[in-house]
Design an enzyme around this catalytic site. Structure first.
Site, mmCIF file in Angstrom:
data_model
loop_
_atom_site.group_PDB
_atom_site.id
_atom_site.type_symbol
_atom_site.label_atom_id
_atom_site.label_comp_id
_atom_site.label_asym_id
_atom_site.label_seq_id
_atom_site.Cartn_x
_atom_site.Cartn_y
_atom_site.Cartn_z
ATOM 1 N N LYS A 79 0.858 -1.191 0.000
ATOM 2 C CA LYS A 79 0.000 0.000 0.000
ATOM 3 C C LYS A 79 0.894 1.241 0.000
ATOM 4 C CE LYS A 79 -3.908 1.974 2.630
ATOM 5 N NZ LYS A 79 -4.786 1.792 3.802
ATOM 6 N N SER A 154 -9.675 1.957 2.924
ATOM 7 C CA SER A 154 -8.815 2.703 2.041
ATOM 8 C C SER A 154 -7.803 1.840 1.290
ATOM 9 C CB SER A 154 -8.049 3.757 2.847
ATOM 10 O OG SER A 154 -7.208 3.144 3.799
ATOM 11 N N SER A 178 -9.870 -0.411 7.055
ATOM 12 C CA SER A 178 -9.298 -0.290 5.713
ATOM 13 C C SER A 178 -8.641 -1.522 5.125
ATOM 14 C CB SER A 178 -8.296 0.855 5.676
ATOM 15 O OG SER A 178 -8.978 2.063 5.553
HETATM 16 N N1 GLN Z 1 -13.048 4.442 6.542
HETATM 17 C C1 GLN Z 1 -12.442 4.843 7.766
HETATM 18 C C2 GLN Z 1 -11.985 6.270 7.649
HETATM 19 O O1 GLN Z 1 -12.278 6.879 6.682
HETATM 20 C C3 GLN Z 1 -11.292 3.938 8.100
HETATM 21 C C4 GLN Z 1 -10.118 4.171 7.238
HETATM 22 C C5 GLN Z 1 -8.955 3.300 7.587
HETATM 23 O O2 GLN Z 1 -9.085 2.261 8.211
HETATM 24 N N2 GLN Z 1 -7.781 3.759 7.220
HETATM 25 O O3 GLN Z 1 -11.346 6.808 8.485
#
Ligand code: GLN
Length: 486
Positions: A79, A154, A178
């Site tokens: 990532k 994400s 994410s």
């Molecule tokens: N969707 C959540 C956020 O927007 C979690 C994102 C993540 O786990 N990085 O913060």
């Protein structure tokens, strides 16, 4: 598609050590697959062809000399929020679009120590803020099961690449879901380890008390192998714990008789799609058939507060972490300003996207002198209650099982203008980060050709129990073997 594009780590390893396939051949097939389908899915920010082939050649030499590490010579995708020395690390943000780190994240060092083949860096929501990969400042990634739908986020790029055959496995990061949510949306296996299990050194910080790195793989056994390689204490991350790393493959016995599973009713939320609920009941029934003792009516009454707590704590930490992007030290820098203040302001104005700005504003507000007690401090107190509630539940149950997401993968564009709807797609995963627990998402069904994920949550540092149950489920089902026809 070459038949090499959907191998598990173990299958690839078998072929490599029996010399039926070389790492160079496997890497070439992977790069070919990337060239072929990237124009459709857009999972990669950077493809590292040259490096990959060099690493593959080296791995072939090592294998010929007797190296039997299960990850040697096997392609991996990282990532784009994990630092890779000499390779652009963008966080899918204009702010870091041209940032080339001078050092490797600890997880990358550990994988390099296993002589893996790095095929590239994956697209993500900017600074990992989002649930659909639509917040990437670079481009949108598409779900390989239906190109009009989001892959989740994400870590969307990582999940898509594993599902679509562009890598054998990938790393993602999980602050509120994410890894698990995109794993669920793309029908791959994704584990968020216990907070402190995997080093965060070199992971670009979003919310430091919640962030954790973990694997996205084609099945649970592969996930265990990757955990063996990346888990462990790191003196450069003071929140990583000095516990011994077990061999995670040893718990994969297939025997889950007598294990106690709780199903918390608050996770079957209002607004949940009927198809998801049905698939969950069937999947949990399967675990029961395999000998687990399932209790269907567990209650975790503070669950409804988790979303609010998360969206105060995560932005608060983000607002502090992102203060470093000032256009002076590194990253994007606005040059045509008349004053230092103007340069700072314009750097942040152009460097950050809307969602990142929204989080910084929420966070600075919640931390400001007049509101600190009412928002930040209060959230920390509720965080403690949520944690305690989980500990109590774990006195009675070995694991808790829930859906990974309340909905099927949604259409690209459907939720971009409605941040609250977008935030809701993580209701089932956020509480786990708040409590610092480990949880996995595994494929558990399909509806209308779209994947459904099941989440298994464990006690702190009980990744083995989760893996054991998830593996037993995969031995008894075929969902994880389905691949998108793209
Ligand atoms: N969707 C959540 C956020 O927007 C979690 C994102 C993540 O786990 N990085 O913060």
């Amino acid at each position: 598609m070459s038949h090499y594009n959907q191998l598990t780590i173990r299958e690839a390893h078998e072929l490599l050590i029996s010399r039926k396939l070389s790492s160079v051949e496997l890497t070439r097939a992977t790069l070919e697959r990337i060239r072929e389908i990237e124009p459709k899915v857009h999972a990669f920010v950077t493809v590292t062809d040259e490096l990959a082939l060099k690493q593959a050649e080296k791995a072939d030499g090592l294998i010929a000399a007797g190296d039997t590490n299960p990850l040697t010579g096997i392609p991996v995708l990282i990532k784009d929020n994990m630092c890779t020395r000499g390779i652009r690390t963008t966080c899918s943000s204009r702010m870091l679009e041209n940032f080339v780190p001078p050092y490797n994240a600890t997880v990358v060092e550990k994988l390099n120590g296993c002589n893996v083949v790095v095929v590239g860096k994956s697209n993500m929501d900017e600074f990992a803020m989002g649930s659909s990969t639509e917040n990437s400042a670079l481009f949108v990634t598409c779900n390989p099961w239906d190109l009009d739908r989001v892959p989740g986020g994400s870590s969307g790029g990582s999940a898509v690449a594993v599902a679509a055959g562009e890598t054998v496995y990938a790393l993602g990061s999980d602050t509120g879901g994410s890894i698990r949510q995109p794993a669920g949306f793309c029908s791959v296996t994704g584990l968020k380890p216990t907070y402190g299990r995997v080093s965060r050194y070199g992971l670009v910080a979003f919310a430091s008390s919640l962030d954790q790195i973990g694997p996205l793989t084609r099945d649970v056994a592969d996930c265990a192998l990757v955990m063996n390689a990346i888990a462990g204490h790191d003196s450069r991350d003071s929140t990583s714990v000095p516990y011994e790393v077990p061999d995670y493959t040893r718990c994969l016995t297939g025997d889950i008789k007598g294990l106690r599973i709780g199903v918390p009713r608050e996770y079957f939320v209002e607004g949940m799609q009927a198809e998801v609920e049905t698939a969950m009941r069937v999947a949990i029934g399967k675990l029961e058939e395999l000998g687990a003792k399932v209790e269907w009516e567990v209650s975790l009454p503070h669950t409804p507060y988790a979303l609010a707590v998360y969206y105060i704590i995560a932005p608060s930490e983000a607002s502090a972490n992102l203060a470093r992007y000032d256009g002076v030290k590194y990253g994007f820098s606005y040059k045509d300003a008349d004053s230092m203040w103007e340069a700072l302001e314009k750097t942040r104005q152009y460097g950050f996207g809307d969602e990142v700005k929204r989080r910084i504003m929420l966070g600075t507000y919640a931390l400001s002198a007049g509101y600190y007690d009412a928002w930040y401090l209060k959230s920390q107190k509720v965080r403690t209650l949520i944690r305690q509630e989980f500990s109590q539940a774990f006195e009675k149950y070995d694991v808790l099982v829930t859906p990974t997401s309340p909905t099927l993968p949604f259409k690209i564009g459907e939720k971009v203008d409605d941040p609250l709807q977008m935030y809701l797609s993580d209701v089932c995963t956020l509480p786990i980060n708040i409590a610092g627990l480990p949880a996995i998402s595994i494929p558990a069904g399909f509806a209308d050709g779209l994947p459904i994920g099941m989440q298994i949550i464990g006690k702190p540092f009980a990744e083995e129990t989760i893996l054991k149950i998830a593996h037993a489920y995969q031995q008894a089902t075929e969902w994880h073997k389905r691949r998108p026809s793209i």
